[in-house]
Design a protein around this motif. Structure first.
Motif, mmCIF file in Angstrom:
data_model
loop_
_atom_site.group_PDB
_atom_site.id
_atom_site.type_symbol
_atom_site.label_atom_id
_atom_site.label_comp_id
_atom_site.label_asym_id
_atom_site.label_seq_id
_atom_site.Cartn_x
_atom_site.Cartn_y
_atom_site.Cartn_z
ATOM 1 N N ASN A 111 0.879 -1.164 -0.024
ATOM 2 C CA ASN A 111 0.047 0.049 -0.006
ATOM 3 C C ASN A 111 0.797 1.015 0.151
ATOM 4 O O ASN A 111 1.567 1.491 0.742
ATOM 5 C CB ASN A 111 -0.747 -0.011 1.244
ATOM 6 N N ALA A 112 0.821 2.019 -1.202
ATOM 7 C CA ALA A 112 1.873 3.390 -1.111
ATOM 8 C C ALA A 112 1.600 4.273 -0.224
ATOM 9 O O ALA A 112 2.211 4.920 0.241
ATOM 10 C CB ALA A 112 1.549 3.715 -2.628
ATOM 11 N N ARG A 113 0.180 4.417 0.377
ATOM 12 C CA ARG A 113 -0.123 5.443 1.136
ATOM 13 C C ARG A 113 0.535 5.187 2.602
ATOM 14 O O ARG A 113 1.162 5.896 3.267
ATOM 15 C CB ARG A 113 -1.648 5.751 1.354
ATOM 16 N N THR A 114 0.478 3.932 2.999
ATOM 17 C CA THR A 114 0.813 3.362 4.445
ATOM 18 C C THR A 114 2.160 2.965 4.231
ATOM 19 O O THR A 114 2.953 2.945 5.432
ATOM 20 C CB THR A 114 -0.107 2.428 4.823
ATOM 21 N N GLY A 115 2.712 2.534 3.188
ATOM 22 C CA GLY A 115 4.075 1.913 3.165
ATOM 23 C C GLY A 115 4.082 0.310 3.734
ATOM 24 O O GLY A 115 5.234 -0.349 3.741
ATOM 25 N N ASN A 116 2.951 -0.241 4.078
ATOM 26 C CA ASN A 116 2.886 -1.606 4.560
ATOM 27 C C ASN A 116 2.821 -2.661 3.687
ATOM 28 O O ASN A 116 2.098 -2.309 2.480
ATOM 29 C CB ASN A 116 1.264 -1.657 5.397
ATOM 30 N N VAL A 117 3.225 -3.628 3.823
ATOM 31 C CA VAL A 117 3.411 -4.855 3.000
ATOM 32 C C VAL A 117 2.673 -6.181 3.830
ATOM 33 O O VAL A 117 3.115 -6.192 4.918
ATOM 34 C CB VAL A 117 4.877 -5.229 2.645
ATOM 35 N N GLY A 118 1.915 -6.724 3.083
ATOM 36 C CA GLY A 118 1.192 -7.857 3.584
ATOM 37 C C GLY A 118 0.867 -9.005 2.872
ATOM 38 O O GLY A 118 0.782 -8.692 1.646
ATOM 39 N N GLU A 119 0.789 -10.394 3.145
ATOM 40 C CA GLU A 119 0.187 -11.311 2.392
ATOM 41 C C GLU A 119 -1.147 -11.456 2.399
ATOM 42 O O GLU A 119 -1.741 -11.114 3.369
ATOM 43 C CB GLU A 119 0.796 -12.688 2.986
ATOM 44 N N ILE A 120 -1.574 -11.551 1.250
ATOM 45 C CA ILE A 120 -3.123 -11.623 1.101
ATOM 46 C C ILE A 120 -3.515 -13.042 0.275
ATOM 47 O O ILE A 120 -2.717 -13.684 -0.360
ATOM 48 C CB ILE A 120 -3.877 -10.500 0.099
ATOM 49 N N PRO A 121 -4.686 -13.467 0.639
ATOM 50 C CA PRO A 121 -5.106 -14.617 -0.080
ATOM 51 C C PRO A 121 -5.223 -14.883 -1.475
ATOM 52 O O PRO A 121 -5.188 -15.700 -1.969
ATOM 53 C CB PRO A 121 -6.163 -15.279 0.873
ATOM 54 N N GLU A 122 -5.765 -13.869 -1.970
ATOM 55 C CA GLU A 122 -6.111 -13.698 -3.423
ATOM 56 C C GLU A 122 -6.142 -12.240 -4.042
ATOM 57 O O GLU A 122 -6.194 -11.400 -3.042
ATOM 58 C CB GLU A 122 -7.569 -14.170 -3.782
ATOM 59 N N PHE A 123 -6.134 -12.099 -5.345
ATOM 60 C CA PHE A 123 -6.164 -10.695 -5.693
ATOM 61 C C PHE A 123 -7.687 -10.071 -5.321
ATOM 62 O O PHE A 123 -8.430 -10.933 -5.555
ATOM 63 C CB PHE A 123 -5.979 -10.688 -7.262
ATOM 64 N N PRO A 124 -7.724 -8.834 -5.236
ATOM 65 C CA PRO A 124 -8.842 -8.340 -4.859
ATOM 66 C C PRO A 124 -9.630 -8.192 -6.266
ATOM 67 O O PRO A 124 -9.218 -7.976 -7.391
ATOM 68 C CB PRO A 124 -8.584 -6.888 -4.393
ATOM 69 N N SER A 125 -11.006 -8.338 -6.150
ATOM 70 C CA SER A 125 -11.783 -8.057 -7.367
ATOM 71 C C SER A 125 -12.017 -6.371 -7.671
ATOM 72 O O SER A 125 -11.483 -5.846 -7.096
ATOM 73 C CB SER A 125 -13.113 -8.423 -6.922
ATOM 74 N N PRO A 126 -12.205 -6.188 -9.081
ATOM 75 C CA PRO A 126 -12.270 -4.976 -9.312
ATOM 76 C C PRO A 126 -13.077 -3.937 -8.721
ATOM 77 O O PRO A 126 -12.756 -3.008 -8.231
ATOM 78 C CB PRO A 126 -12.827 -5.127 -11.035
ATOM 79 N N PRO A 127 -14.197 -4.363 -8.153
ATOM 80 C CA PRO A 127 -15.017 -3.458 -7.432
ATOM 81 C C PRO A 127 -14.503 -2.993 -5.983
ATOM 82 O O PRO A 127 -14.566 -1.959 -5.652
ATOM 83 C CB PRO A 127 -16.631 -4.055 -7.351
ATOM 84 N N ARG A 128 -13.731 -4.101 -5.398
ATOM 85 C CA ARG A 128 -13.123 -3.883 -4.221
ATOM 86 C C ARG A 128 -11.925 -3.245 -4.141
ATOM 87 O O ARG A 128 -11.934 -2.559 -3.474
ATOM 88 C CB ARG A 128 -12.733 -5.356 -3.692
#
Length: 163
Positions: free
Chosen positions: A104-121
């Protein structure tokens, strides 16, 4: 290479996350490459290319993906973050086809996610990151951002006309 990773990424983005094939840009040019002047010659550096860019609508990038087939996704986070910064998008992903890391460019946080987000999300998150709502939301979503929306060095930019 990024084309080797396409058979792995495409199903994850299209079938599971709901991205259309027209929303996934492969080998997206981020910069044209700097021209270096020599005494007797000019040399142009290789252009900077993002492995994949996700467009919410045509010409409106919302995320960058760096594919690392034979290395850990952690190795691609820095490159993905740099390309996202140059494209002025708030989200960057690095993946090896199994694990997905989100930056996340705003927060600088890096984290593992289970799947890519959908376009609306991802679009909802994009609008929150940009702090846009109402009329500004509609202008950004419909802004014509084609080849003309790049700076002198080839960096893509969101034009002021859409604000």
């Amino acid at each position: 290479s990024l084309h080797d990773a396409l058979p792995i990424l495409l199903p994850a983005l299209t079938a599971w996350a709901g991205w259309g094939t027209g929303q996934i840009r492969v080998a997206y040019p981020v910069t044209r490459g700097r021209v270096r002047e020599g005494v007797r010659f000019r040399r142009q550096d290789r252009p900077l290319v993002a492995d994949y860019v996700l467009d919410y609508s045509e010409g409106l990038p919302v995320a960058v993906i760096e594919a690392k087939r034979s290395r850990r996704p952690e190795d691609g986070v820095g490159a993905a973050a740099r390309r996202a910064e140059l494209l002025d998008v708030p989200f960057a992903y690095a993946t090896d086809g199994e694990r997905i890391l989100e930056f996340n460019a705003r927060t600088g946080n890096v984290g593992e996610i289970p799947e890519f987000p959908s376009p609306p999300r991802l679009w909802d998150r994009y609008m929150r990151e940009r702090r846009l709502a109402g009329a500004a939301h509609a202008r950004v979503a419909s802004a014509p951002l084609g080849a003309g929306s790049r700076d002198w060095d080839g960096t893509a930019r969101l034009t002021a006309a859409c604000w």
